[in-house]
Design an enzyme around this catalytic site. Structure first.
Site, PDB file in Angstrom:
ATOM      1  N   TYR A  71       0.833  -1.213   0.000  1.00 25.52           N
ATOM      2  CA  TYR A  71       0.000   0.000   0.000  1.00 25.52           C
ATOM      3  C   TYR A  71       0.859   1.251   0.000  1.00 25.52           C
ATOM      4  CZ  TYR A  71      -4.249  -2.620   0.030  1.00 25.52           C
ATOM      5  OH  TYR A  71      -5.264  -3.445  -0.368  1.00 25.52           O
ATOM      6  N   VAL A 111      -9.482   3.700  -4.851  1.00 20.90           N
ATOM      7  CA  VAL A 111      -9.048   4.230  -3.544  1.00 20.90           C
ATOM      8  C   VAL A 111      -7.963   5.296  -3.731  1.00 20.90           C
ATOM      9  CG1 VAL A 111      -9.600   2.042  -2.393  1.00 20.90           C
ATOM     10  CG2 VAL A 111      -7.291   2.385  -3.316  1.00 20.90           C
ATOM     11  N   ASP A 112      -7.724   5.681  -5.028  1.00 20.34           N
ATOM     12  CA  ASP A 112      -6.566   6.536  -5.344  1.00 20.34           C
ATOM     13  C   ASP A 112      -6.821   8.037  -5.162  1.00 20.34           C
ATOM     14  OD1 ASP A 112      -7.198   5.635  -8.817  1.00 20.34           O
ATOM     15  OD2 ASP A 112      -8.036   7.309  -7.679  1.00 20.34           O
ATOM     16  N   HIS A 127     -15.050   1.495  -1.744  1.00 20.98           N
ATOM     17  CA  HIS A 127     -14.035   0.583  -1.193  1.00 20.98           C
ATOM     18  C   HIS A 127     -13.024   1.324  -0.329  1.00 20.98           C
ATOM     19  CE1 HIS A 127     -14.934  -2.299  -4.786  1.00 20.98           C
ATOM     20  NE2 HIS A 127     -15.839  -2.365  -3.829  1.00 20.98           N
ATOM     21  N   CYS A 135      -5.923   2.585  13.309  1.00 22.73           N
ATOM     22  CA  CYS A 135      -5.294   1.661  14.246  1.00 22.73           C
ATOM     23  C   CYS A 135      -6.107   0.363  14.295  1.00 22.73           C
ATOM     24  CB  CYS A 135      -5.246   2.298  15.641  1.00 22.73           C
ATOM     25  SG  CYS A 135      -4.812   1.135  16.946  1.00 22.73           S
ATOM     26  N   GLY A 195     -14.897   1.911 -16.761  1.00 23.62           N
ATOM     27  CA  GLY A 195     -13.587   1.379 -16.359  1.00 23.62           C
ATOM     28  C   GLY A 195     -13.629   0.345 -15.266  1.00 23.62           C
ATOM     29  N   SER A 197     -14.396  -4.004 -14.512  1.00 20.43           N
ATOM     30  CA  SER A 197     -14.616  -5.337 -15.104  1.00 20.43           C
ATOM     31  C   SER A 197     -15.923  -5.947 -14.616  1.00 20.43           C
ATOM     32  CB  SER A 197     -13.448  -6.259 -14.731  1.00 20.43           C
ATOM     33  OG  SER A 197     -13.406  -6.400 -13.301  1.00 20.43           O
TER      34      SER A 197
HETATM   35  C1  BV8 Z   1     -18.445  -7.661   0.801  1.00 28.85           C
HETATM   36  C2  BV8 Z   1      -9.864  -2.224  -2.178  1.00 28.85           C
HETATM   37  C3  BV8 Z   1     -19.986  -8.345   2.484  1.00 28.85           C
HETATM   38  C4  BV8 Z   1      -8.584  -2.950  -2.093  1.00 28.85           C
HETATM   39  C5  BV8 Z   1     -11.319  -3.747  -3.371  1.00 28.85           C
HETATM   40  C6  BV8 Z   1     -21.484 -11.584  -3.543  1.00 28.85           C
HETATM   41  C7  BV8 Z   1     -21.951 -10.638  -2.644  1.00 28.85           C
HETATM   42  C8  BV8 Z   1     -21.090 -10.060  -1.718  1.00 28.85           C
HETATM   43  C9  BV8 Z   1     -19.726 -10.393  -1.715  1.00 28.85           C
HETATM   44  C10 BV8 Z   1     -19.274 -11.329  -2.620  1.00 28.85           C
HETATM   45  C11 BV8 Z   1     -20.135 -11.916  -3.531  1.00 28.85           C
HETATM   46  N1  BV8 Z   1     -19.411 -12.777  -4.284  1.00 28.85           N
HETATM   47  C12 BV8 Z   1     -18.126 -12.723  -3.896  1.00 28.85           C
HETATM   48  C13 BV8 Z   1     -18.001 -11.864  -2.883  1.00 28.85           C
HETATM   49  C14 BV8 Z   1     -16.757 -11.576  -2.181  1.00 28.85           C
HETATM   50  C15 BV8 Z   1     -15.980 -10.422  -2.811  1.00 28.85           C
HETATM   51  C16 BV8 Z   1     -15.952 -10.447  -4.309  1.00 28.85           C
HETATM   52  O1  BV8 Z   1     -16.714  -9.752  -4.975  1.00 28.85           O
HETATM   53  N2  BV8 Z   1     -15.063 -11.228  -4.855  1.00 28.85           N
HETATM   54  C17 BV8 Z   1     -14.954 -11.283  -6.321  1.00 28.85           C
HETATM   55  C18 BV8 Z   1     -13.497 -11.192  -6.716  1.00 28.85           C
HETATM   56  C19 BV8 Z   1     -15.642 -12.538  -6.779  1.00 28.85           C
HETATM   57  N3  BV8 Z   1     -16.532  -9.157  -2.366  1.00 28.85           N
HETATM   58  C20 BV8 Z   1     -16.125  -8.689  -1.176  1.00 28.85           C
HETATM   59  O2  BV8 Z   1     -15.380  -9.298  -0.434  1.00 28.85           O
HETATM   60  C21 BV8 Z   1     -16.633  -7.324  -0.754  1.00 28.85           C
HETATM   61  N4  BV8 Z   1     -17.147  -7.406   0.584  1.00 28.85           N
HETATM   62  O3  BV8 Z   1     -19.210  -7.870  -0.088  1.00 28.85           O
HETATM   63  O4  BV8 Z   1     -18.810  -7.650   2.148  1.00 28.85           O
HETATM   64  C22 BV8 Z   1     -19.570  -9.763   2.739  1.00 28.85           C
HETATM   65  C23 BV8 Z   1     -18.523  -9.985   3.627  1.00 28.85           C
HETATM   66  C24 BV8 Z   1     -18.157 -11.321   3.877  1.00 28.85           C
HETATM   67  C25 BV8 Z   1     -18.801 -12.372   3.225  1.00 28.85           C
HETATM   68  C26 BV8 Z   1     -19.832 -12.101   2.293  1.00 28.85           C
HETATM   69  C27 BV8 Z   1     -20.216 -10.787   2.055  1.00 28.85           C
HETATM   70  C28 BV8 Z   1     -15.480  -6.318  -0.721  1.00 28.85           C
HETATM   71  C29 BV8 Z   1     -15.059  -5.984  -2.110  1.00 28.85           C
HETATM   72  C30 BV8 Z   1     -14.044  -4.830  -2.065  1.00 28.85           C
HETATM   73  C31 BV8 Z   1     -12.662  -5.382  -2.191  1.00 28.85           C
HETATM   74  N5  BV8 Z   1     -11.699  -4.285  -2.267  1.00 28.85           N
HETATM   75  N6  BV8 Z   1     -10.510  -2.674  -3.374  1.00 28.85           N
HETATM   76  C32 BV8 Z   1      -7.520  -2.240  -2.880  1.00 28.85           C
HETATM   77  O5  BV8 Z   1      -7.822  -1.349  -3.712  1.00 28.85           O
HETATM   78  O6  BV8 Z   1      -6.357  -2.601  -2.652  1.00 28.85           O
HETATM   79  S1  BV8 Z   1     -11.928  -4.318  -4.815  1.00 28.85           S
HETATM   80  C33 BV8 Z   1     -10.872  -3.992  -6.102  1.00 28.85           C
HETATM   81  O7  BV8 Z   1     -11.502  -4.515  -7.265  1.00 28.85           O
HETATM   82  C34 BV8 Z   1     -10.669  -2.520  -6.397  1.00 28.85           C
HETATM   83  O8  BV8 Z   1     -11.448  -1.641  -5.627  1.00 28.85           O
HETATM   84  C35 BV8 Z   1     -11.129  -2.447  -7.831  1.00 28.85           C
HETATM   85  O9  BV8 Z   1     -11.569  -1.203  -8.182  1.00 28.85           O
HETATM   86  C36 BV8 Z   1     -12.226  -3.442  -7.768  1.00 28.85           C
HETATM   87  C37 BV8 Z   1     -12.909  -3.881  -9.004  1.00 28.85           C
HETATM   88  O10 BV8 Z   1     -11.975  -4.029  -9.970  1.00 28.85           O
HETATM   89  P1  BV8 Z   1     -12.062  -2.993 -11.178  1.00 28.85           P
HETATM   90  O11 BV8 Z   1     -12.063  -1.613 -10.637  1.00 28.85           O
HETATM   91  O12 BV8 Z   1     -13.188  -3.367 -12.041  1.00 28.85           O
HETATM   92  O13 BV8 Z   1     -10.668  -3.233 -11.839  1.00 28.85           O
HETATM   93  P2  BV8 Z   1     -10.307  -4.409 -12.849  1.00 28.85           P
HETATM   94  O14 BV8 Z   1      -8.824  -4.410 -12.981  1.00 28.85           O
HETATM   95  O15 BV8 Z   1     -11.019  -5.660 -12.457  1.00 28.85           O
HETATM   96  O16 BV8 Z   1     -10.967  -3.939 -14.230  1.00 28.85           O
HETATM   97  C38 BV8 Z   1     -10.527  -2.762 -14.852  1.00 28.85           C
HETATM   98  C39 BV8 Z   1     -11.394  -2.597 -16.080  1.00 28.85           C
HETATM   99  O17 BV8 Z   1     -10.997  -1.390 -16.706  1.00 28.85           O
HETATM  100  C40 BV8 Z   1     -11.203  -3.711 -17.095  1.00 28.85           C
HETATM  101  O18 BV8 Z   1     -12.479  -4.176 -17.507  1.00 28.85           O
HETATM  102  C41 BV8 Z   1     -10.484  -3.019 -18.273  1.00 28.85           C
HETATM  103  O19 BV8 Z   1     -10.958  -3.474 -19.526  1.00 28.85           O
HETATM  104  C42 BV8 Z   1     -10.905  -1.594 -18.081  1.00 28.85           C
HETATM  105  N7  BV8 Z   1      -9.919  -0.612 -18.552  1.00 28.85           N
HETATM  106  C43 BV8 Z   1      -8.574  -0.684 -18.497  1.00 28.85           C
HETATM  107  N8  BV8 Z   1      -8.051   0.460 -19.012  1.00 28.85           N
HETATM  108  C44 BV8 Z   1      -9.106   1.255 -19.355  1.00 28.85           C
HETATM  109  C45 BV8 Z   1     -10.299   0.575 -19.059  1.00 28.85           C
HETATM  110  N9  BV8 Z   1     -11.513   1.093 -19.298  1.00 28.85           N
HETATM  111  C46 BV8 Z   1     -11.562   2.328 -19.834  1.00 28.85           C
HETATM  112  N10 BV8 Z   1     -10.455   3.055 -20.149  1.00 28.85           N
HETATM  113  C47 BV8 Z   1      -9.227   2.550 -19.921  1.00 28.85           C
HETATM  114  N11 BV8 Z   1      -8.135   3.286 -20.251  1.00 28.85           N
END
Ligand code: BV8
Length: 253
Positions: A71, A111-112, A127, A135, A195, A197
């Site tokens: 981070y 988060v940026d 997020h 803490c 932006g 996925s």
């Molecule tokens: C939760 C902080 C309740 C960290 C992040 C169903 C319901 C609830 C939860 C779940 C569920 N199924 C699964 C879950 C669990 C999990 C989840 O979703 N897992 C996924 C992977 C299957 N969800 C959670 O844990 C969430 N908590 O729901 O709490 C709960 C609790 C316990 C048990 C059950 C429920 C918490 C989710 C938050 C996690 N933290 N970020 C950090 O930043 O370090 S998420 C992380 O992914 C980032 O925030 C990021 O933004 C986010 C999503 O990713 P994207 O932003 O979409 O980025 P990605 O790289 O994937 O895609 C980029 C896109 O941009 C691409 O499509 C690309 O084509 C495009 N692109 C690229 N360049 C460009 C562009 N587009 C336009 N122009 C460009 N130039």
């Protein structure tokens, strides 16, 4: 006229006609600022780590030094880059809608802090943010600017550790951010996904929820996503180029 320019004009008209807009952004909107997204291969030192394996409480508890270093690396990158034309276009659109006594709620998974640096107001940080740490023992929050990173991890005054105020996988999202998001989605007549996925829940389901409430939907993304086939207008390409073109169509900025 090509399909792309027809779609762009259609999207611009939908935005002009909308009285209540919700925009949801993801890491892709910051890509043209030079910040790696989650699912594109990361350049440099962190290419051997999977962000999905670092952005968890378990990872922090198992190796607080590694996760704190990750981070620290991420926020120094975020601090050193600039908002791109996509960030500025969204901020200008939000201002324009407010001047028309219409609403535009910006919800970001990022988060940026780049939306705020581009002038966006009242950003819903779904997020959390890398710019505030807390803490692990007391939950007391400290702005990043008041933390010194001369040791990794950072001990807190209460004898715990400092962690970023970021929602890790498996953690609950901030209640206030969720309430503001669901409130805006219930009211909106246009939902724009930019932006992201559309793979991280619960944010990935927001577009479908807004559509279910009768909102029109637009996606602006470099690659297709699970939402691409269900939106009214899909604009494929870089948001930093597409968004300024939409504002030109609207005669804004
Ligand atoms: C939760 C902080 C309740 C960290 C992040 C169903 C319901 C609830 C939860 C779940 C569920 N199924 C699964 C879950 C669990 C999990 C989840 O979703 N897992 C996924 C992977 C299957 N969800 C959670 O844990 C969430 N908590 O729901 O709490 C709960 C609790 C316990 C048990 C059950 C429920 C918490 C989710 C938050 C996690 N933290 N970020 C950090 O930043 O370090 S998420 C992380 O992914 C980032 O925030 C990021 O933004 C986010 C999503 O990713 P994207 O932003 O979409 O980025 P990605 O790289 O994937 O895609 C980029 C896109 O941009 C691409 O499509 C690309 O084509 C495009 N692109 C690229 N360049 C460009 C562009 N587009 C336009 N122009 C460009 N130039």
């Amino acid at each position: 006229m090509t399909d792309a320019s027809t779609n762009l004009k259609r999207a611009a008209q939908m935005i002009a006609d909308a009285r209540s807009v919700v925009i949801l952004t993801g890491a892709g909107v910051s890509a043209e600022s030079g910040l790696a997204t989650f699912r594109d291969p990361e350049e440099g030192h962190w290419s051997k780590y999977d962000p999905m394996q670092l952005a968890t409480l378990d990872a922090f508890n198992a190796d607080p030094e590694l996760v704190t270093r990750w981070y620290h690396w991420r926020f120094t990158r975020a601090r050193d880059v600039q908002p791109n034309p996509g960030h500025f276009a969204i901020a200008a659109l939000q201002k324009h809608k407010a001047e028309q006594a219409q609403s535009l709620t910006l919800i970001t998974q990022n988060v940026d802090g780049l939306h705020q640096r581009a002038g966006a107001a009242d950003v819903v940080e779904l997020h959390g943010t890398i710019h505030t740490w807390r803490c692990t023992t007391t939950g007391k929050e400290t702005p990043l600017s008041e933390l010194s990173f001369d040791t990794f991890p950072i001990p807190s005054a209460a004898g715990g550790l400092m962690r970023p105020c970021i929602v890790w996988f498996g953690e609950m999202l901030p209640q206030e951010a969720l309430e503001r998001s669901f409130g805006a989605m219930a009211e909106c007549d246009l939902f724009i996904s930019i932006g992201t996925s559309a793979t991280v829940e619960p944010a990935a389901s927001f577009l479908l929820a807004a559509k279910g409430n009768g909102a029109a939907t637009i996606e602006i993304n470099r690659d297709p996503t699970p939402n691409t086939s269900i939106v009214d207008v899909a604009l494929q390409g870089p948001s930093g180029s597409i968004l300024p073109l939409i504002l030109n169509e609207l005669g804004i900025g």
